[in-house]
Motif scaffolding. Structure first.
Motif, PDB file in Angstrom:
ATOM      1  N   LEU A 267      -2.924  -4.738 -10.140  1.00 42.54           N
ATOM      2  CA  LEU A 267      -2.586  -5.541  -8.922  1.00 42.54           C
ATOM      3  C   LEU A 267      -3.640  -6.407  -8.369  1.00 42.54           C
ATOM      4  O   LEU A 267      -3.017  -7.418  -7.597  1.00 42.54           O
ATOM      5  CB  LEU A 267      -2.056  -4.199  -7.850  1.00 42.54           C
ATOM      6  N   LEU A 268      -4.677  -6.357  -8.622  1.00 45.03           N
ATOM      7  CA  LEU A 268      -5.712  -7.184  -8.005  1.00 45.03           C
ATOM      8  C   LEU A 268      -5.533  -8.637  -8.603  1.00 45.03           C
ATOM      9  O   LEU A 268      -5.866  -9.547  -8.370  1.00 45.03           O
ATOM     10  CB  LEU A 268      -7.181  -6.679  -8.296  1.00 45.03           C
ATOM     11  N   ASP A 269      -5.192  -8.504 -10.181  1.00 41.02           N
ATOM     12  CA  ASP A 269      -5.126  -9.745 -10.970  1.00 41.02           C
ATOM     13  C   ASP A 269      -3.799 -10.528 -10.264  1.00 41.02           C
ATOM     14  O   ASP A 269      -3.885 -11.524 -10.159  1.00 41.02           O
ATOM     15  CB  ASP A 269      -4.677  -9.129 -12.258  1.00 41.02           C
TER      16      ASP A 269
ATOM     17  N   ASN B 213      -3.784  -7.385   0.411  1.00 42.71           N
ATOM     18  CA  ASN B 213      -4.118  -6.587  -0.772  1.00 42.71           C
ATOM     19  C   ASN B 213      -3.184  -5.259  -0.466  1.00 42.71           C
ATOM     20  O   ASN B 213      -3.318  -4.561   0.175  1.00 42.71           O
ATOM     21  CB  ASN B 213      -5.420  -6.156  -0.475  1.00 42.71           C
TER      22      ASN B 213
ATOM     23  N   ASP C 237      -7.115   3.396 -11.497  1.00 41.40           N
ATOM     24  CA  ASP C 237      -7.843   2.370 -11.658  1.00 41.40           C
ATOM     25  C   ASP C 237      -7.309   1.315 -12.519  1.00 41.40           C
ATOM     26  O   ASP C 237      -7.542   0.231 -12.297  1.00 41.40           O
ATOM     27  CB  ASP C 237      -9.156   2.874 -12.467  1.00 41.40           C
TER      28      ASP C 237
ATOM     29  N   LEU D 156      -3.749  -2.747  -2.101  1.00 44.55           N
ATOM     30  CA  LEU D 156      -4.583  -1.473  -2.265  1.00 44.55           C
ATOM     31  C   LEU D 156      -5.497  -1.266  -0.979  1.00 44.55           C
ATOM     32  O   LEU D 156      -6.032  -0.041  -0.813  1.00 44.55           O
ATOM     33  CB  LEU D 156      -5.384  -1.627  -3.362  1.00 44.55           C
TER      34      LEU D 156
ATOM     35  N   LYS E  93      -4.850  -0.259 -10.177  1.00 41.99           N
ATOM     36  CA  LYS E  93      -5.663  -1.268  -9.377  1.00 41.99           C
ATOM     37  C   LYS E  93      -6.068  -2.592 -10.221  1.00 41.99           C
ATOM     38  O   LYS E  93      -6.083  -3.623  -9.367  1.00 41.99           O
ATOM     39  CB  LYS E  93      -6.856  -0.686  -9.058  1.00 41.99           C
ATOM     40  N   SER E  94      -6.630  -2.724 -11.236  1.00 34.20           N
ATOM     41  CA  SER E  94      -6.811  -3.877 -12.091  1.00 34.20           C
ATOM     42  C   SER E  94      -5.662  -4.722 -12.149  1.00 34.20           C
ATOM     43  O   SER E  94      -5.826  -6.027 -11.811  1.00 34.20           O
ATOM     44  CB  SER E  94      -7.224  -3.384 -13.576  1.00 34.20           C
TER      45      SER E  94
ATOM     46  N   HIS F  55       0.819  -1.294  -0.105  1.00 34.20           N
ATOM     47  CA  HIS F  55      -0.021  -0.049  -0.009  1.00 34.20           C
ATOM     48  C   HIS F  55       0.765   1.246   0.033  1.00 34.20           C
ATOM     49  O   HIS F  55       0.566   2.380  -0.455  1.00 34.20           O
ATOM     50  CB  HIS F  55      -0.953  -0.145   1.208  1.00 34.20           C
TER      51      HIS F  55
ATOM     52  N   HIS G 244      -2.790 -10.024  -7.280  1.00 35.77           N
ATOM     53  CA  HIS G 244      -3.209 -10.493  -5.721  1.00 35.77           C
ATOM     54  C   HIS G 244      -3.914 -11.874  -5.861  1.00 35.77           C
ATOM     55  O   HIS G 244      -3.802 -12.713  -5.098  1.00 35.77           O
ATOM     56  CB  HIS G 244      -4.097  -9.556  -5.035  1.00 35.77           C
ATOM     57  N   ARG G 245      -4.925 -12.113  -6.965  1.00 36.61           N
ATOM     58  CA  ARG G 245      -5.682 -13.252  -7.020  1.00 36.61           C
ATOM     59  C   ARG G 245      -4.443 -14.521  -7.202  1.00 36.61           C
ATOM     60  O   ARG G 245      -4.890 -15.572  -7.025  1.00 36.61           O
ATOM     61  CB  ARG G 245      -6.783 -13.160  -8.178  1.00 36.61           C
TER      62      ARG G 245
END
Length: 384
Positions: free
Chosen positions: A161-163, A173, A155, A175, A158-159, A130, A165-166
């Motif tokens: 990094l979330l990928d 997370n 945005d 974020l 974010k997309s 973060h 993270h999954r």
């Protein structure tokens, strides 16, 4: 080189020689196998005397992969992607974004090249948290990046990094706790009715039509450029079906919509009269009212509106406050709706927002009423 595939996910066996597959049982060359391990990495092995030995090896590798604990698969993903540079990871991620339209890809590339890669392109994926994300936002602020660009860049980051993270690259997370760039509704400068009336009479007939379309129906610049008389589906309804894409310069699908999707918006009588008057004066091409002034076979381009807007501002004859842009005409539509007590859910749908949160962020301060007014209205119902 031919290859024989087993059941899905088990891999293939083959011979790397000039002989066709029908000769493999009799040719002297060894069999080879190819498969993916539990981490998704491609593995090749050779030295198998016959087909059965190759199949046995593929079978055992497949069983081992299926039996591998989840932690082992996660550790292999971390090993593969954790040391990968952000730029490299993003290129791989982008290849999977097949749903994005051409204009969206162009916008993504622009954000990556101008804002995201210069700050984060060489960073290893495993080092994101973060603090890194918050530092990226502060860097954009220091560099004077506009709030809209800040929000769009965040945005996209974010997309990505979330990928990651999954995939399990981060225990937490990255974020979580980050305050995203926020659109400040006070920055939306909305013309007054008097200013709107002055704008109607300042430009040419094309500019006047666009003013009426954006302020009366809430159309975006590109949607107004694609106005079509055939889209008047009722005396009080205009169907928005396409826009002039600013990247391709052609008619294209609506923002946040799939090809063929549309949205119906209110058509005030004044705006309907403006459309019909323009069609009577200048005619249409396949129903389109606006075409390129130098080539009627091409769509009208939104940048032509911007050019005229700049000329009008340059004259200094109009009351155009700092911050007012052509898009402010669309803000007038939202403001007019909300001041007439039209539900914000309807306004969001008519404006084509894909998330009502966007509408709330920009226009909530324009909604009439207060807690005190609400209490009085509720009291009337309770006393009935």
């Amino acid at each position: 080189m031919a290859a024989k595939a087993l059941a899905r996910g088990m891999g293939t066996y083959y011979k790397d020689c000039e002989h066709p597959a029908s000769r493999w049982p009799r040719c002297p060359h060894f069999y080879k196998v190819r498969y993916r391990d539990s981490g998704g990495n491609q593995v090749e092995e050779s030295g198998f005397l016959d087909k059965d030995a190759a199949i046995d090896r593929l079978t055992s590798a497949y069983k081992a992969k299926k039996a591998a604990p989840a932690k082992q698969a996660k550790s292999e993903r971390i090993e593969k992607y954790g040391e990968m540079r952000f730029r490299e990871y993003t290129i791989e991620w982008k290849a999977g974004q097949r749903h994005l339209a051409e204009a969206s890809i162009s916008h993504l590339d622009s954000l990556l090249q101008h804002h995201i890669f210069p700050a984060l392109g060489t960073r290893r994926m495993s080092t994101f948290d973060h603090k890194v994300v918050d530092g990226f936002i502060r860097t954009m602020e220091r560099n004077g990046v506009g709030l809209a660009a800040q929000s769009n860049a965040y945005d996209k980051l974010k997309s990505i990094l979330l990928d990651a993270h999954r995939l399990g690259l981060f225990d937490d997370n990255p974020l979580l706790g980050v305050k995203a760039p926020q659109y400040d509704p006070k920055r939306a400068v909305i013309p007054s009715p008097a200013q709107l009336q002055a704008l109607r009479g300042a430009g040419d007939d094309t500019f006047r039509l666009v003013v009426d379309l954006m302020s009366g129906c809430g159309l975006r610049n590109g949607e107004a450029a694609a106005v079509n008389v055939n889209n008047i589906v009722a005396d009080d309804v205009y169907r928005v079906t396409e826009q002039v894409n600013q990247t391709t310069k052609k008619y294209g699908r609506l923002k946040h919509r799939k090809p063929g999707e549309y949205r119906d918006v209110p058509l005030p009588q004044r705006t309907k009269n403006a459309i019909e008057w323009y069609a009577d004066q200048y005619g249409t091409t396949d129903g389109y009212l606006l075409r390129h002034p130098q080539n009627p076979n091409r769509p009208f381009q939104p940048y032509l509106l911007q050019n005229q807007w700049q000329r009008l501002k340059g004259r200094g004859e109009l009351d155009i406050p700092d911050g007012m842009v052509i898009y402010s005409l669309r803000h007038f539509f939202a403001s007019n709706c909300l001041r007439q007590n039209i539900p914000i859910t309807d306004v969001a749908e008519w404006m084509g927002h894909n998330n009502i949160d966007i509408t709330f962020k920009i226009y909530r301060h324009l909604m009439p009423g207060s807690i005190g007014a609400a209490a009085k209205l509720l009291d009337i119902g309770l006393a009935a």
